[in-house]
Design an enzyme around this catalytic site. Structure first.
Site, mmCIF file in Angstrom:
data_model
loop_
_atom_site.group_PDB
_atom_site.id
_atom_site.type_symbol
_atom_site.label_atom_id
_atom_site.label_comp_id
_atom_site.label_asym_id
_atom_site.label_seq_id
_atom_site.Cartn_x
_atom_site.Cartn_y
_atom_site.Cartn_z
ATOM 1 N N THR A 134 5.380 -12.163 15.020
ATOM 2 C CA THR A 134 6.121 -11.609 16.120
ATOM 3 C C THR A 134 6.166 -12.268 17.407
ATOM 4 O OG1 THR A 134 6.631 -9.709 17.362
ATOM 5 C CG2 THR A 134 4.408 -9.859 16.572
ATOM 6 N N HIS A 185 5.170 -1.214 28.574
ATOM 7 C CA HIS A 185 6.494 -1.632 27.820
ATOM 8 C C HIS A 185 6.868 -3.099 28.404
ATOM 9 C CE1 HIS A 185 10.616 0.075 26.687
ATOM 10 N NE2 HIS A 185 10.487 -1.099 26.240
ATOM 11 N N THR A 215 -5.500 -3.367 9.194
ATOM 12 C CA THR A 215 -4.557 -4.011 8.097
ATOM 13 C C THR A 215 -4.062 -5.292 8.823
ATOM 14 O OG1 THR A 215 -3.563 -2.225 7.034
ATOM 15 C CG2 THR A 215 -2.165 -4.044 7.292
ATOM 16 N N LYS A 260 -1.686 -8.664 15.952
ATOM 17 C CA LYS A 260 -0.753 -9.575 15.312
ATOM 18 C C LYS A 260 -1.324 -11.160 15.898
ATOM 19 C CE LYS A 260 2.391 -9.366 12.615
ATOM 20 N NZ LYS A 260 2.519 -9.430 11.410
ATOM 21 N N LYS A 275 12.292 2.637 14.512
ATOM 22 C CA LYS A 275 12.809 1.749 15.466
ATOM 23 C C LYS A 275 14.122 2.015 16.299
ATOM 24 C CE LYS A 275 9.048 -0.096 13.993
ATOM 25 N NZ LYS A 275 8.874 -1.205 12.587
ATOM 26 N N TYR A 277 -0.681 -3.131 19.095
ATOM 27 C CA TYR A 277 0.231 -3.876 17.976
ATOM 28 C C TYR A 277 0.105 -5.295 18.136
ATOM 29 C CZ TYR A 277 3.994 -5.952 15.415
ATOM 30 O OH TYR A 277 4.848 -6.914 14.786
ATOM 31 N N LYS A 324 0.862 -1.043 0.202
ATOM 32 C CA LYS A 324 -0.158 -0.105 -0.121
ATOM 33 C C LYS A 324 0.708 1.234 -0.077
ATOM 34 C CE LYS A 324 -3.982 1.848 2.865
ATOM 35 N NZ LYS A 324 -4.198 1.774 4.212
ATOM 36 N N ASN A 372 13.275 -9.093 17.407
ATOM 37 C CA ASN A 372 13.459 -7.912 16.966
ATOM 38 C C ASN A 372 14.540 -7.991 15.754
ATOM 39 O OD1 ASN A 372 12.498 -7.258 19.433
ATOM 40 N ND2 ASN A 372 12.778 -5.194 18.841
ATOM 41 N N GLU A 420 6.296 -10.651 19.960
ATOM 42 C CA GLU A 420 5.370 -9.830 20.965
ATOM 43 C C GLU A 420 4.083 -10.486 21.407
ATOM 44 O OE1 GLU A 420 5.349 -5.658 20.548
ATOM 45 O OE2 GLU A 420 7.423 -5.650 19.617
ATOM 46 N N ASP A 440 -3.870 -2.455 -1.582
ATOM 47 C CA ASP A 440 -4.088 -2.551 -0.068
ATOM 48 C C ASP A 440 -4.733 -4.069 0.086
ATOM 49 O OD1 ASP A 440 -5.126 -2.659 2.542
ATOM 50 O OD2 ASP A 440 -6.059 -0.510 2.317
HETATM 51 P P1 NAD Z 1 7.621 -2.143 8.154
HETATM 52 O O1 NAD Z 1 6.460 -1.234 8.726
HETATM 53 O O2 NAD Z 1 9.028 -1.838 7.797
HETATM 54 O O3 NAD Z 1 6.758 -2.837 6.852
HETATM 55 C C1 NAD Z 1 5.471 -2.852 6.499
HETATM 56 C C2 NAD Z 1 5.169 -2.827 4.997
HETATM 57 O O4 NAD Z 1 3.435 -3.273 4.654
HETATM 58 C C3 NAD Z 1 5.315 -1.541 4.366
HETATM 59 O O5 NAD Z 1 5.763 -1.410 3.172
HETATM 60 C C4 NAD Z 1 3.773 -0.961 4.320
HETATM 61 O O6 NAD Z 1 3.388 -0.010 3.117
HETATM 62 C C5 NAD Z 1 2.883 -2.056 3.981
HETATM 63 N N1 NAD Z 1 1.630 -2.094 4.503
HETATM 64 C C6 NAD Z 1 1.031 -1.687 5.478
HETATM 65 N N2 NAD Z 1 -0.250 -1.932 5.642
HETATM 66 C C7 NAD Z 1 -0.485 -2.223 4.313
HETATM 67 C C8 NAD Z 1 -1.912 -2.874 3.710
HETATM 68 N N3 NAD Z 1 -2.926 -2.524 4.287
HETATM 69 N N4 NAD Z 1 -1.778 -3.339 2.510
HETATM 70 C C9 NAD Z 1 -0.639 -3.407 1.838
HETATM 71 N N5 NAD Z 1 0.655 -3.029 2.474
HETATM 72 C C10 NAD Z 1 0.555 -2.754 3.620
HETATM 73 O O7 NAD Z 1 7.549 -3.489 8.495
HETATM 74 P P2 NAD Z 1 8.743 -4.518 8.991
HETATM 75 O O8 NAD Z 1 9.389 -4.233 10.144
HETATM 76 O O9 NAD Z 1 9.060 -4.873 7.589
HETATM 77 O O10 NAD Z 1 7.663 -5.893 9.481
HETATM 78 C C11 NAD Z 1 7.285 -6.841 8.468
HETATM 79 C C12 NAD Z 1 6.456 -8.120 9.268
HETATM 80 O O11 NAD Z 1 7.076 -8.487 10.165
HETATM 81 C C13 NAD Z 1 5.056 -7.600 10.053
HETATM 82 O O12 NAD Z 1 4.008 -8.179 9.940
HETATM 83 C C14 NAD Z 1 5.574 -7.263 11.355
HETATM 84 O O13 NAD Z 1 4.578 -7.776 12.370
HETATM 85 C C15 NAD Z 1 6.691 -8.550 11.368
HETATM 86 N N6 NAD Z 1 7.756 -8.525 12.432
HETATM 87 C C16 NAD Z 1 8.622 -7.419 12.205
HETATM 88 C C17 NAD Z 1 9.615 -7.321 13.195
HETATM 89 C C18 NAD Z 1 10.611 -6.469 13.147
HETATM 90 O O14 NAD Z 1 11.641 -6.402 14.089
HETATM 91 N N7 NAD Z 1 10.631 -5.065 12.599
HETATM 92 C C19 NAD Z 1 10.050 -8.702 14.159
HETATM 93 C C20 NAD Z 1 8.839 -9.456 14.176
HETATM 94 C C21 NAD Z 1 7.778 -9.621 13.396
HETATM 95 O O1 DAU Z 2 9.910 -8.230 18.863
HETATM 96 C C1 DAU Z 2 9.341 -7.942 17.645
HETATM 97 C C2 DAU Z 2 9.089 -6.582 17.307
HETATM 98 O O2 DAU Z 2 10.213 -5.801 17.486
HETATM 99 C C3 DAU Z 2 8.276 -6.695 16.196
HETATM 100 O O3 DAU Z 2 7.040 -7.335 16.182
HETATM 101 C C4 DAU Z 2 7.886 -4.985 16.113
HETATM 102 O O4 DAU Z 2 7.364 -4.819 14.707
HETATM 103 C C5 DAU Z 2 9.236 -4.162 16.081
HETATM 104 O O5 DAU Z 2 8.801 -2.882 15.850
HETATM 105 C C6 DAU Z 2 9.854 -4.486 17.211
HETATM 106 O O6 DAU Z 2 9.037 -3.950 18.359
HETATM 107 P P1 DAU Z 2 9.749 -3.273 19.693
HETATM 108 O O7 DAU Z 2 8.711 -2.497 20.237
HETATM 109 O O8 DAU Z 2 10.690 -4.098 20.510
HETATM 110 O O9 DAU Z 2 10.972 -2.322 18.859
HETATM 111 P P2 DAU Z 2 11.417 -0.713 19.042
HETATM 112 O O10 DAU Z 2 12.405 -0.545 18.120
HETATM 113 O O11 DAU Z 2 10.370 0.238 18.896
HETATM 114 O O12 DAU Z 2 11.829 -0.741 20.388
HETATM 115 C C7 DAU Z 2 13.060 -1.474 20.972
HETATM 116 C C8 DAU Z 2 13.202 -1.548 22.398
HETATM 117 O O13 DAU Z 2 13.751 -0.044 22.339
HETATM 118 C C9 DAU Z 2 12.094 -1.339 23.314
HETATM 119 O O14 DAU Z 2 12.296 -1.782 24.482
HETATM 120 C C10 DAU Z 2 11.539 0.219 23.327
HETATM 121 C C11 DAU Z 2 12.838 0.875 23.330
HETATM 122 N N1 DAU Z 2 12.721 2.201 22.789
HETATM 123 C C12 DAU Z 2 12.306 2.418 21.506
HETATM 124 C C13 DAU Z 2 12.582 3.500 21.054
HETATM 125 C C14 DAU Z 2 11.899 3.846 19.582
HETATM 126 C C15 DAU Z 2 13.504 3.308 23.528
HETATM 127 O O15 DAU Z 2 14.070 3.101 24.670
HETATM 128 N N2 DAU Z 2 13.543 4.580 22.781
HETATM 129 C C16 DAU Z 2 13.055 4.829 21.516
HETATM 130 O O16 DAU Z 2 13.167 5.910 21.300
#
Ligand code: NAD
Ligand code: DAU
Length: 336
Positions: free
Chosen positions: A123, A277, A98, A154, A189, A150, A34, A179, A125, A59
């Site tokens: 995830t 948190h 979504t 999920k 992040k 969130y 999207k 993560n 989480e 979407d």
């Molecule tokens: P991200 O936020 O970087 O990317 C999400 C993507 O999904 C974006 O390109 C966005 O445009 C697209 N999107 C959002 N809503 C949409 C919709 N309605 N239709 C089509 N596309 C849409 O996310 P990410 O960090 O790459 O995470 C990807 C997946 O992995 C997610 O499902 C997230 O829950 C899971 N995940 C992420 C982490 C992490 O650490 N980043 C860890 C565990 C699981």
């Molecule tokens: O565990 C998997 C998850 O990891 C994914 O499902 C999520 O999509 C991904 O965003 C991530 O979630 P977290 O909440 O763990 O990630 P974030 O990077 O937001 O935060 C990591 C840790 O750092 C968390 O304990 C919060 C802390 N933090 C985060 C931010 C953005 C800070 O202390 N300061 C900050 O500004």
């Protein structure tokens, strides 16, 4: 093989598409995204002319579009989601839409068009929080206990995916990973926010006491794990995917980054904690090792350094993101 990748313009999805087409150049990949604030086609510039790659702007909540794409698909790999916990606290609505409804639309289309696999990326989480200073780990039998909008969205999507397997025999697999970090991660992040703030000479915000623990997984290890699940995973199963870190508190992660970037700790700023948190995440990936041969390979320290280098070398990528709407979000989140 024809793959439909949802959310392929985001952080993990784009790393996955680049990984896949490098390893399996004969496969055809359709990327349905999207392009929300988190989607960025710059990530896929190097393959935009590849005849085996196609981008579809749309979407996952649109049943007609999803159905028509799925009719030409063998395997769905579902990454698309709203992914940032802090944004889910500010406004849960897009997360419900979504992450839950979008997954439902995809499942219906997968069933109707008889895909050979629906892989759902989830995830750790969903399992809630572990206590600090304990040896407890999440595994596939850990009960669900999500604590943020969130993670609750999920968790709902995971339950729907499982229900479609149990009730309709849809050939699904699920991965719950920790993560991710690495190139192309949106700078909201922790790791990319810290690196880019340092490069901008800004303070580095630490929530609460900074003694929260995450299990850090290099994004390419995650991509390889999904590859293994597609090849060797058993239908209906959930696989846990984690990295090589052992309980590094956030404050230590930030200090490592500051040190590697030759900065002193005066840039650290303790800010208001995130509501609800989660204290600690840690993954037991031994079952995935036994069943799939999965083993994380990228050391945290070495690949944190490579990630820092990537953000230093790709300033224009993140500078073009940290403007406009991003700054509005940043000011609101950090009370600037
Ligand atoms: P991200 O936020 O970087 O990317 C999400 C993507 O999904 C974006 O390109 C966005 O445009 C697209 N999107 C959002 N809503 C949409 C919709 N309605 N239709 C089509 N596309 C849409 O996310 P990410 O960090 O790459 O995470 C990807 C997946 O992995 C997610 O499902 C997230 O829950 C899971 N995940 C992420 C982490 C992490 O650490 N980043 C860890 C565990 C699981
Ligand atoms: O565990 C998997 C998850 O990891 C994914 O499902 C999520 O999509 C991904 O965003 C991530 O979630 P977290 O909440 O763990 O990630 P974030 O990077 O937001 O935060 C990591 C840790 O750092 C968390 O304990 C919060 C802390 N933090 C985060 C931010 C953005 C800070 O202390 N300061 C900050 O500004």
């Amino acid at each position: 093989m024809r793959l439909l990748v949802t959310g392929g313009a985001g952080f993990i999805g784009s790393n996955f598409i680049l990984y896949w087409l490098k390893k399996y150049p004969e496969d055809k990949v359709v990327n349905l995204d999207k392009l929300t604030y988190a989607g960025n086609l710059e990530n896929l510039k190097s393959i935009e002319k590849n005849p085996n790659y196609e981008f579809v702007h749309g979407d996952i909540c649109n049943p007609q579009l999803v159905n028509s794409l799925t009719s030409k698909t063998d395997v769905i790999i579902h990454f698309a989601a709203e992914s940032h916990v802090d944004r889910s606290i500010m406004d849960p609505a897009p997360f419900i839409k979504t992450n839950i409804e979008g997954t439902y639309v995809l499942l219906e289309a997968a069933l109707k068009n008889k895909v050979s696999r629906f892989h759902h990326v989830s995830t750790d989480e969903v399992f809630g929080a572990l206590p600090l200073n304990s040896k407890e780990l999440f595994d596939a039998k850990t009960p669900y206990a999500p604590r943020s909008p969130y993670s609750a969205s999920k968790a709902s999507s995971d339950h729907l995916v499982r229900a479609y397997h149990t009730t309709y025999n849809l050939p699904i697999t699920i991965s719950n990973c920790s993560n991710n970090f690495g190139p192309l991660q949106f700078p909201e992040k922790l790791i990319p926010l810290t690196i880019t703030n340092i490069l901008e000479g800004k303070k580095v915000p630490v929530y609460g006491d900074g003694l929260y623990v995450r299990d850090w997984l290099y994004v390419e290890d995650h991509c390889r794990a999904i590859d293994l699940i597609l090849k060797k995973g058993k239908l209906g199963r959930t696989y846990l995917i984690g990295g090589l870190t052992e309980d590094i508190p956030n404050i230590e992660v930030i200090k490592k980054i500051l040190k590697k970037m030759n900065q002193d700790e005066s840039l650290i700023e303790y800010v208001k904690d995130r509501p609800g948190h989660d204290r600690r995440y840690a993954i037991d990936w031994s079952e995935s090792e036994r069943e799939l041969g999965y083993h994380p390979t990228y050391s945290f320290d070495e690949y944190l350094e490579k990630t820092i280098d990537w953000y230093i070398e790709n300033k224009s990528w993140w500078q073009s993101i940290k403007t406009g709407k991003y700054l509005e979000y940043y000011d609101k989140q950090y009370n600037r």
